[in-house]
Structures are given as structure tokens and as C-alpha cells.
Motif scaffolding. Structure first.
Motif, PDB file in Angstrom:
ATOM      1  N   SER A   1       2.545  -9.574  -5.484  1.00  0.00           N
ATOM      2  CA  SER A   1       2.892  -9.602  -6.907  1.00  0.00           C
ATOM      3  C   SER A   1       3.221  -8.211  -7.437  1.00  0.00           C
ATOM      4  CB  SER A   1       1.749 -10.205  -7.721  1.00  0.00           C
ATOM      5  OG  SER A   1       0.676  -9.290  -7.831  1.00  0.00           O
ATOM      6  N   GLU A   2       4.073  -8.198  -8.448  1.00  0.00           N
ATOM      7  CA  GLU A   2       4.409  -6.928  -9.110  1.00  0.00           C
ATOM      8  C   GLU A   2       3.163  -6.306  -9.730  1.00  0.00           C
ATOM      9  OE1 GLU A   2       7.272  -5.125  -9.040  1.00  0.00           O
ATOM     10  OE2 GLU A   2       7.982  -6.652  -7.640  1.00  0.00           O
ATOM     11  N   LYS A   3       2.262  -7.143 -10.235  1.00  0.00           N
ATOM     12  CA  LYS A   3       1.015  -6.634 -10.828  1.00  0.00           C
ATOM     13  C   LYS A   3       0.213  -5.864  -9.780  1.00  0.00           C
ATOM     14  CE  LYS A   3      -1.587  -8.502 -14.299  1.00  0.00           C
ATOM     15  NZ  LYS A   3      -1.340  -7.545 -15.251  1.00  0.00           N
TER      16      LYS A   3
ATOM     17  N   ARG B   1       7.475  -7.074  -1.412  1.00  0.00           N
ATOM     18  CA  ARG B   1       8.077  -8.065  -2.315  1.00  0.00           C
ATOM     19  C   ARG B   1       8.607  -9.258  -1.532  1.00  0.00           C
ATOM     20  NH1 ARG B   1       9.586  -3.025  -4.779  1.00  0.00           N
ATOM     21  NH2 ARG B   1       8.511  -2.861  -6.800  1.00  0.00           N
TER      22      ARG B   1
ATOM     23  N   LEU C   1       7.486  -1.115  -0.142  1.00  0.00           N
ATOM     24  CA  LEU C   1       7.532  -1.846  -1.406  1.00  0.00           C
ATOM     25  C   LEU C   1       8.553  -2.975  -1.315  1.00  0.00           C
ATOM     26  CD1 LEU C   1       7.175   1.135  -3.872  1.00  0.00           C
ATOM     27  CD2 LEU C   1       5.618  -0.830  -3.724  1.00  0.00           C
TER      28      LEU C   1
ATOM     29  N   LEU D   1       1.387  -4.443  -7.042  1.00  0.00           N
ATOM     30  CA  LEU D   1       2.130  -3.231  -6.709  1.00  0.00           C
ATOM     31  C   LEU D   1       2.003  -2.185  -7.812  1.00  0.00           C
ATOM     32  CD1 LEU D   1       5.312  -4.808  -5.106  1.00  0.00           C
ATOM     33  CD2 LEU D   1       3.303  -3.855  -3.939  1.00  0.00           C
ATOM     34  N   ASP D   2       2.050  -2.636  -9.067  1.00  0.00           N
ATOM     35  CA  ASP D   2       1.922  -1.716 -10.201  1.00  0.00           C
ATOM     36  C   ASP D   2       0.544  -1.068 -10.273  1.00  0.00           C
ATOM     37  OD1 ASP D   2       4.518  -2.327 -10.988  1.00  0.00           O
ATOM     38  OD2 ASP D   2       3.893  -3.746 -12.542  1.00  0.00           O
TER      39      ASP D   2
END
Length: 148
Positions: A63-65, A58, A54, A67-68
Motif C-alpha cells: 500500500s501507498e500508506k 507497488r 518502490l 510506503l509513505d
């Protein structure tokens, strides 16, 4: 240090690292490589590898989206493109092997998005992270030990 944490011989670690490095380089897309290794690590419940990859993802601009929503990538059609979705489907099939094999349609879907060389490297990467996950989970290596 317990016997479990000392379990991995350095030569084995170097061999696994070499496979991972060659497969990632041959795939040619570091962000996609990280999505693949994170998804396999989620399926294998490898907290150490998740923590490490993770962080790396990054750094590569994933993108955080993404990963989420990686655990629900199949439902998140607007977040992952077809190439990423094909790689993730192959990752899940190779990692879980619930049917005892990788279905033809999953392999053929990936083959539409990756030439033979890149597909071979994608498979190598999936095999490598599954090996790493099993080694780290077997040794009960806790997250937090990775430093870039």
C-alpha cells in the motif's frame, strides 16, 4: 561510462543477484521482502535501489500508506503488523549495527514470527540488499535506470 560505474564485475553481480533471488523466494512473502529492502535502502541512502524496489513493491500490492510511512514504521503501529514490524526491526539492526551487534531481543522478536528457514532467508535478504546498496552507492548509480 566512468570507472566507478564499471566497477562491478559481472560474476559478482550474478552472485549478488542469486543471493537476493534465493533469499526472497525462501522468505515466501514478496511484499514483505520489498518492505525490508526498501527500509535498508532508505538507511543506506541508495536512490537507485529505492527507485527500483518502490516500483516492485507497488507491483506486489504494497500500500501507498505503508510506503509513505516506512521511515516511521515504529510510530505507525496501525499500518504495519507485528510480523512486518519484527522484520523491519531486524532489518534496521543488521543494517546499522550501531551497537556492534544485533540485540538479542530484536533477533528473538523476529524468531517469534519466522521459522528457522524463513528467518535464515530474511537475514540473507537483509545481507543481500546491504551489499547491493553499498555497491550501487559506491558506484554512484543514479535512480531511473531500472525497468521491470
Amino acid at each position: 561510462m566512468t570507472a566507478r560505474t564499471r566497477l562491478l564485475d559481472p560474476a559478482v553481480g550474478r552472485a549478488l543477484s542469486a543471493l537476493s533471488k534465493v533469499a526472497k523466494q525462501g522468505l515466501g512473502d514478496p511484499a514483505l521482502a520489498e518492505l525490508v529492502v526498501i527500509r535498508a535502502s532508505q538507511l543506506n541512502h541508495c536512490a537507485f535501489c529505492l527507485d527500483m524496489h518502490l516500483t516492485i513493491a507497488r507491483e506486489y500490492g504494497v500500500s501507498e500508506k505503508q510506503l509513505d510511512l516506512l521511515t516511521a514504521w515504529e510510530e505507525a503501529e496501525n499500518v504495519f503488523d507485528e510480523r512486518e514490524r519484527a522484520a523491519l526491526a531486524l532489518t534496521e539492526s543488521v543494517t546499522v549495527l550501531t551497537a556492534g551487534f544485533v540485540p538479542d531481543e530484536v533477533y528473538e522478536r523476529a524468531a517469534k514470527h519466522f521459522d528457522e528457514v524463513r528467518l535464515a532467508h530474511l537475514l540473507g535478504l537483509i545481507v543481500a540488499i546491504n551489499n547491493w546498496n553499498r555497491v550501487m552507492v559506491s558506484r554512484r548509480i543514479a535512480p531511473g535506470g531500472y525497468t521491470p
